[in-house]
Design a protein around this motif. Structure first.
Motif: not given
Length: 257
Positions: A163-167
């Motif tokens: 998952p993207d770190p900004l999720a």
């Protein structure tokens, strides 16, 4: 975007799918109907994810979708972004296709705690005799993002993505920008994209940039475009700092012109 325009950096489809599935917890489960053979049957379905990324379901033998799965384990789980600014066509969405199998009693302790960490209320019925945990083994995936972004994603690529770190912070960033900083988005659209707009909505954000929907002043047409961050970000605070820098640069550029 024409072929002559440079490509704006963005995560792979596999990363975007993994992020979308991670950020949400409810989808539409489609099973093969027992009553009407070969017809799909859709059900609202809460889900959790195991450590691999496989959807985990808690379902009752009384439910029609469970009865369908007993006859045919093939199913799909449709998941859509819920914070894209109001227009469902701006929302990213994905269809996970795979086979759903019951998790054996005695081997479900891990998925039980994982599921209950997302659905505390499920503690009221998780121990009912007719409820059991099921898991989808994803076989193939179809992804649709903003206009023109769509395609198949292999299960191997999905399971290997993160998952993207900004999720976890994306919804907060999107809500804050749309609620308090539409003028800044309009300015960025004008200086970076060359679109003179009077409305702007941030529809998605990730570590490499963000997607914005702009309404042109003159033509009244809507454009969905991606803007890259000036550097990669890993946290909501880093995203805030970079957005502030980008707006300052855009204002300086607008003042010069």
């Amino acid at each position: 975007m024409t072929s002559a325009e440079p490509q704006v950096p963005e995560p792979s489809y596999a990363e975007r799918v993994r992020t979308l599935v991670y950020r949400n917890n409810v989808g539409t489960l489609s099973t093969i109907s027992r009553k009407h053979p070969d017809w799909p049957f859709g059900s609202l379905m809460p889900y959790a994810l195991d450590e691999k990324g496989s959807p985990v379901l808690l379902i009752s033998t009384m439910a029609m979708h469970t009865q369908n799965l007993m006859g045919d384990s093939r199913a799909s789980l449709f998941i859509s972004q819920t914070d894209s600014g109001g227009d469902p066509l701006d929302a990213s969405r994905v269809t996970l296709m795979g086979e759903v199998a019951k998790v054996a009693k005695g081997k479900d302790s891990g998925v039980r705690e994982l599921y209950l960490s997302r659905y505390e209320n499920a503690r009221y019925w998780v121990d009912f005799d007719d409820f059991s945990f099921y898991k989808m083994d994803v076989g193939d995936i179809y992804f649709v993002g903003e206009y023109g972004a769509m395609g198949w994603v292999t299960a191997e690529d999905y399971y290997s993505a993160e998952p993207d770190p900004l999720a976890d912070g994306a919804s907060g960033i999107i809500g804050h920008m749309n609620r308090d900083h539409e003028e800044a988005l309009i300015l960025l659209g004008s200086t970076i994209l060359g679109i003179d707009a009077d409305r702007a909505v941030l529809t998605s954000v990730d570590r490499l940039g963000f997607q914005v929907r702009l309404k042109s002043k003159q033509a009244g047409e809507y454009y969905s475009r991606r803007i890259a961050f000036i550097r990669e970000v890993r946290t909501p605070e880093e995203a805030r700092v970079v957005l502030v820098e980008m707006v300052k640069l855009a204002r300086a550029s607008a003042d010069k012109s």
